[in-house]
Design a protein around this motif. Structure first.
Motif, PDB file in Angstrom:
ATOM      1  N   VAL A   1       0.852  -1.194   0.000  1.00  0.00           N
ATOM      2  CA  VAL A   1       0.000   0.000   0.000  1.00  0.00           C
ATOM      3  C   VAL A   1       0.884   1.239   0.000  1.00  0.00           C
ATOM      4  CG1 VAL A   1      -1.769   1.263   1.281  1.00  0.00           C
ATOM      5  CG2 VAL A   1      -1.800  -1.226   1.271  1.00  0.00           C
TER       6      VAL A   1
ATOM      7  N   TYR B   1     -12.737   4.818  -2.311  1.00  0.00           N
ATOM      8  CA  TYR B   1     -11.844   3.706  -2.645  1.00  0.00           C
ATOM      9  C   TYR B   1     -10.502   3.914  -1.952  1.00  0.00           C
ATOM     10  CZ  TYR B   1     -15.368   2.199  -5.910  1.00  0.00           C
ATOM     11  OH  TYR B   1     -16.544   1.754  -6.458  1.00  0.00           O
ATOM     12  N   ASP B   2     -10.512   3.706  -0.638  1.00  0.00           N
ATOM     13  CA  ASP B   2      -9.286   3.795   0.145  1.00  0.00           C
ATOM     14  C   ASP B   2      -8.543   2.466   0.061  1.00  0.00           C
ATOM     15  OD1 ASP B   2     -10.856   2.124   1.690  1.00  0.00           O
ATOM     16  OD2 ASP B   2     -10.887   3.442   3.440  1.00  0.00           O
ATOM     17  N   GLU B   3      -7.490   2.309   0.875  1.00  0.00           N
ATOM     18  CA  GLU B   3      -6.672   1.108   0.774  1.00  0.00           C
ATOM     19  C   GLU B   3      -7.452  -0.167   1.093  1.00  0.00           C
ATOM     20  OE1 GLU B   3      -6.061   3.674   2.839  1.00  0.00           O
ATOM     21  OE2 GLU B   3      -5.661   2.942   4.856  1.00  0.00           O
ATOM     22  N   LEU B   4      -8.425  -0.105   1.977  1.00  0.00           N
ATOM     23  CA  LEU B   4      -9.220  -1.285   2.317  1.00  0.00           C
ATOM     24  C   LEU B   4     -10.128  -1.680   1.155  1.00  0.00           C
ATOM     25  CD1 LEU B   4      -9.935  -3.377   4.410  1.00  0.00           C
ATOM     26  CD2 LEU B   4     -11.618  -1.790   5.342  1.00  0.00           C
ATOM     27  N   ALA B   5     -10.819  -0.714   0.582  1.00  0.00           N
ATOM     28  CA  ALA B   5     -11.695  -1.000  -0.555  1.00  0.00           C
ATOM     29  C   ALA B   5     -10.882  -1.487  -1.752  1.00  0.00           C
ATOM     30  CB  ALA B   5     -12.502   0.239  -0.927  1.00  0.00           C
TER      31      ALA B   5
ATOM     32  N   TYR C   1      -4.895   6.654  -2.949  1.00  0.00           N
ATOM     33  CA  TYR C   1      -4.382   5.412  -2.384  1.00  0.00           C
ATOM     34  C   TYR C   1      -3.945   4.496  -3.518  1.00  0.00           C
ATOM     35  CZ  TYR C   1      -6.829   7.209   1.660  1.00  0.00           C
ATOM     36  OH  TYR C   1      -7.258   8.005   2.679  1.00  0.00           O
TER      37      TYR C   1
ATOM     38  N   SER D   1      -8.071  -3.061  -1.659  1.00  0.00           N
ATOM     39  CA  SER D   1      -7.591  -4.424  -1.417  1.00  0.00           C
ATOM     40  C   SER D   1      -8.672  -5.446  -1.739  1.00  0.00           C
ATOM     41  CB  SER D   1      -7.072  -4.584   0.012  1.00  0.00           C
ATOM     42  OG  SER D   1      -8.113  -4.434   0.938  1.00  0.00           O
ATOM     43  N   GLU D   2      -9.929  -5.109  -1.489  1.00  0.00           N
ATOM     44  CA  GLU D   2     -11.037  -5.988  -1.862  1.00  0.00           C
ATOM     45  C   GLU D   2     -11.149  -6.109  -3.382  1.00  0.00           C
ATOM     46  OE1 GLU D   2     -13.036  -7.854   0.093  1.00  0.00           O
ATOM     47  OE2 GLU D   2     -11.827  -7.181   1.793  1.00  0.00           O
TER      48      GLU D   2
END
Length: 147
Positions: free
Chosen positions: A52, A78-82, A59, A84-85
Motif C-alpha cells: 500500500v 476507494y481507500d486502501e481497504l476497498a 491510495y 484491497s477488496e
C-alpha cells in the motif's frame, strides 16, 4: 473513484492500463510513477502479497501475480481497504482465467478474456461485480448463431 488499473510485466512494460477520470498527461505521469514504484518495491514479494502507498491524496494498492504486477489507484471511498477488496477480485479472476498465476506469455494469450473480466469488475471507475461466478457468466463468449 478507481482512477487507474495497470498491469505490467517484470521489465516495467505496460500490458493493460485503464484510466478513469484522469487527463491523458496525468495518466502518463501515473504510468511512470507506478512502474517506478513497482521496480523499487516488488522485488522478492510473494504472489498476491499486497503493498500500500499513498500519493497526492490517493491510495495505491499493488501486488505481483506470477510474472505480472498489478496496480490499483483510488480516491474518496476507494481507500486502501476497498482497493484491497477490488484487488482480491481481480487476482482471483485472472488466476481463474489463466488456470494459475500467469507468466507474461499466458497473460497475453488470455488477454481478451482478461479484459472482458476487468470490464465486468470495474466500470467507469466504480466497482461493478465482485462475485466470480457472476463474472464468468457475464463474459461467456458465444459464437453468433445467425449473421
Amino acid at each position: 473513484m478507481i482512477l487507474a488499473l495497470l498491469f505490467a510485466n517484470s521489465e516495467g512494460n505496460i500490458l493493460i492500463e485503464r484510466f478513469h477520470g484522469v487527463p491523458v498527461e496525468e495518466g502518463l505521469q501515473w504510468r511512470s510513477f507506478l512502474v517506478k514504484l513497482g521496480a523499487d518495491n516488488l522485488k522478492g514479494v510473494k504472489n498476491e502479497e499486497l503493498l500500500v502507498a499513498c500519493h497526492k491524496s490517493v491510495y495505491i494498492v499493488y501486488t505481483v501475480l506470477g510474472d505480472v504486477s498489478i496496480f490499483l489507484v483510488g480516491k474518496e471511498q476507494y481507500d486502501e481497504l476497498a482497493l484491497s477488496e477490488v484487488m482480491y477480485v481481480i487476482t482471483s479472476t485472472v488466476k481463474d482465467v489463466c488456470g494459475k498465476p500467469p507468466s507474461e506469455r499466458l497473460f497475453l494469450d488470455k488477454y481478451g478474456r482478461i479484459c472482458l473480466c476487468l470490464d465486468e469488475i470495474i466500470w467507469k471507475g466504480h466497482l461493478e461485480n465482485t462475485e466470480k461466478e457472476r463474472i464468468k457468466r457475464l463474459v461467456r463468449l458465444k459464437p453468433p448463431t445467425e449473421f
